[in-house]
Design an enzyme around this catalytic site. Structure first.
Site, mmCIF file in Angstrom:
data_model
loop_
_atom_site.group_PDB
_atom_site.id
_atom_site.type_symbol
_atom_site.label_atom_id
_atom_site.label_comp_id
_atom_site.label_asym_id
_atom_site.label_seq_id
_atom_site.Cartn_x
_atom_site.Cartn_y
_atom_site.Cartn_z
ATOM 1 N N CYS A 119 -7.197 -9.665 -39.291
ATOM 2 C CA CYS A 119 -8.226 -10.660 -38.999
ATOM 3 C C CYS A 119 -7.877 -12.054 -39.503
ATOM 4 O O CYS A 119 -7.254 -12.222 -40.536
ATOM 5 C CB CYS A 119 -9.533 -10.199 -39.635
ATOM 6 S SG CYS A 119 -10.942 -10.629 -38.663
ATOM 7 N N ARG A 124 -9.074 -13.217 -47.436
ATOM 8 C CA ARG A 124 -9.343 -11.800 -47.708
ATOM 9 C C ARG A 124 -8.332 -11.222 -48.703
ATOM 10 O O ARG A 124 -7.565 -10.316 -48.366
ATOM 11 C CB ARG A 124 -9.311 -10.983 -46.410
ATOM 12 C CG ARG A 124 -10.451 -11.309 -45.467
ATOM 13 C CD ARG A 124 -10.581 -10.258 -44.384
ATOM 14 N NE ARG A 124 -11.722 -10.512 -43.536
ATOM 15 C CZ ARG A 124 -12.193 -9.638 -42.651
ATOM 16 N NH1 ARG A 124 -11.613 -8.474 -42.499
ATOM 17 N NH2 ARG A 124 -13.231 -9.912 -41.910
ATOM 18 N N PRO A 125 -8.265 -11.737 -49.924
ATOM 19 C CA PRO A 125 -7.232 -11.300 -50.861
ATOM 20 C C PRO A 125 -7.400 -9.843 -51.264
ATOM 21 O O PRO A 125 -8.496 -9.284 -51.187
ATOM 22 C CB PRO A 125 -7.424 -12.237 -52.057
ATOM 23 C CG PRO A 125 -8.842 -12.695 -51.971
ATOM 24 C CD PRO A 125 -9.187 -12.719 -50.518
ATOM 25 N N GLU A 127 -6.476 -8.691 -54.360
ATOM 26 C CA GLU A 127 -6.382 -8.582 -55.821
ATOM 27 C C GLU A 127 -7.280 -7.486 -56.383
ATOM 28 O O GLU A 127 -6.916 -6.810 -57.344
ATOM 29 C CB GLU A 127 -6.754 -9.919 -56.496
ATOM 30 C CG GLU A 127 -5.656 -10.946 -56.492
ATOM 31 C CD GLU A 127 -5.692 -11.826 -55.247
ATOM 32 O OE1 GLU A 127 -6.415 -11.469 -54.289
ATOM 33 O OE2 GLU A 127 -4.996 -12.854 -55.229
ATOM 34 N N ASP A 308 -20.643 -10.111 -40.618
ATOM 35 C CA ASP A 308 -20.204 -9.663 -39.292
ATOM 36 C C ASP A 308 -21.257 -9.882 -38.208
ATOM 37 O O ASP A 308 -20.984 -9.648 -37.030
ATOM 38 C CB ASP A 308 -19.810 -8.178 -39.325
ATOM 39 C CG ASP A 308 -18.401 -7.966 -39.845
ATOM 40 O OD1 ASP A 308 -17.681 -8.959 -40.044
ATOM 41 O OD2 ASP A 308 -18.011 -6.801 -40.053
#
Length: 421
Positions: A119, A124-125, A127, A308
């Site tokens: 996406c 959108r890490p 970690e 979303d």
């Protein structure tokens, strides 16, 4: 190049059925790797390109995957020795591929997973995933675009506090901890219905997970898990998109499979706008007519308003009078659809993380392109009420998360076609 062409103005009426949830089936497919005894059969599986991608990832890991599209079912046999490496070729296509790391660490004690793609919304890490695996005893390092994880002494239960209630990290840690030694506590866990579905599935396989759906999840590790048959929950985002399709056209439709409890923040906002909703045992009926009231929305982790559904709700708000503010707190870069709405004569101004909508926009048909999965649906919704023809391109985004959306809308009375140029 495929495109969807919509001629606006038709009121939608009738009944439509919701598919299985994309955001539930992907982690559940990867969790099938945890079963060292007996295959699993998943039913109510949506026929999406993302499902095919994750099936390909599982196959490269030496699982036998049988996709029975006519039955909406997938059988996964992971009883053989698994491969440790999920290659870039498939992982690059979809972020959810990172969800094989938890099961691989649990089964093998080591894993190599390419850094994910997919996406385009924000960074959108990952970690939080890595933090969780390290807390469970894995050593992690990044090299040449791959994540290398090794738990040479096995995974051991621990307490993990997530900095943010990340859905993917919560799922990955649940899967890794399900076969770890001892008890794992996840605090500030994600609470989405898809988390509950994953926990239910692992419990059916012999797992011991409690608290899913709350912000504290407890996982007591077990020796092994076995395959089972499991039905995927309905897709609350598709259900919400279809409810908005009924409302935006001022129509009257029954969305079979829509579950109020899975989408409370959305339905309350719809009711606040004046949309009439009738909650039934097997779905929700939506009716709307005349002018809708302005409301503000702010995206938040579940049970807050879902990111979303932000772009689809924005499409509906364009048809309401008054001043409306849409604030996005979950992902950056999630207003890329605004430029496309503006091509349709929408009156929107973005200031930082907020989009301000002034008055009722007189939407006009235009050529627009989908910038991400949910934006694709939102542009189609806007096209349903725009004056003239709207043409939506970049449909690979749409196919990642919706099964035959144009066909369902057509069945409800929309003037809509999918054309291959």
């Amino acid at each position: 190049m495929d495109k969807i062409v919509i001629k606006g103005g038709n009121k939608l009426t009738g009944e439509v059925k919701v598919e299985g949830a994309k955001n539930a089936v992907l982690p559940i497919l990867t969790a099938s790797l945890l079963a060292s005894d007996k295959p699993s059969k998943l039913v109510n599986v949506p026929a999406l390109s993302d499902v095919e991608t994750i099936n390909n990832v599982l196959t490269t890991l030496n699982a036998d995957v049988t996709y029975k599209k006519d039955e909406n079912a997938v059988v996964v046999d992971a009883t053989k020795t698994l491969n440790e490496e999920a290659p870039y070729e498939y992982v690059s296509k979809m972020r959810a591929s990172i969800l094989v790391m938890g099961p691989l660490l649990a089964r093998l004690g080591h894993a190599i997973v390419a850094l994910p793609g997919g996406c385009a919304i924000g960074s959108r890490p990952i970690e939080q995933h890595i933090k969780g695996f390290e807390a469970l005893g894995a050593e992690i390092h990044l090299e040449n675009g791959n994540i290398y994880a090794n738990a040479k002494d096995g995974l051991k239960g621990t307490s993990i506090h997530l900095d943010f209630p990340s859905v993917g990290a919560t799922q990955n840690i649940i899967m890794a901890a399900s076969l770890a030694k001892g008890k794992t506590l996840i605090e500030n866990a994600a609470k989405e219905p898809e988390i509950v579905d994953l926990a239910n599935y692992i419990n059916e396989m012999g797992g011991r997970i409690t608290g899913a759906g709350t912000d504290t999840i407890t996982i007591n590790g077990v020796e092994s898990l076995h395959g089972v048959e499991h039905a995927i929950i309905p897709d609350r985002i598709e259900a919400g998109t279809l409810l908005i399709a009924g409302a935006i056209t001022r129509g009257d439709i029954f969305v079979r499979g829509a579950i109020k409890e899975h989408m409370a923040s959305l339905v309350y906002k719809l009711e606040e706008m004046g949309v009439e909703l009738d909650y039934q045992e097997d779905g929700i009926r939506v009716r709307a007519e005349g002018e809708l009231q302005p409301v503000d929305i702010k995206t938040l982790p579940h049970p807050g308003f879902p990111t979303d559904m932000q772009s689809q709700m924005m499409a509906l708000l364009l048809t309401a009078n008054g001043h409306k503010v849409v604030t996005e707190t979950v992902f950056e870069n999630r207003f890329m659809h605004v430029a496309e709405f503006k091509r349709m004569n929408a009156n929107i101004n973005v200031e930082g993380r907020s989009a301000k909508l002034e008055g009722k926009s007189q939407l006009q048909g235009a050529q627009v392109k989908a910038t991400d999965l949910r934006a694709a649906a939102a542009l189609i919704l806007a096209g349903l009420v725009a004056d003239g023809k709207t043409s939506v391109t970049e449909l690979t985004h749409l196919d990642r998360g919706y099964v035959d959306l144009h066909g369902k809308l057509k069945q409800l009375g929309a003037d809509i076609e999918r054309i291959n140029d």
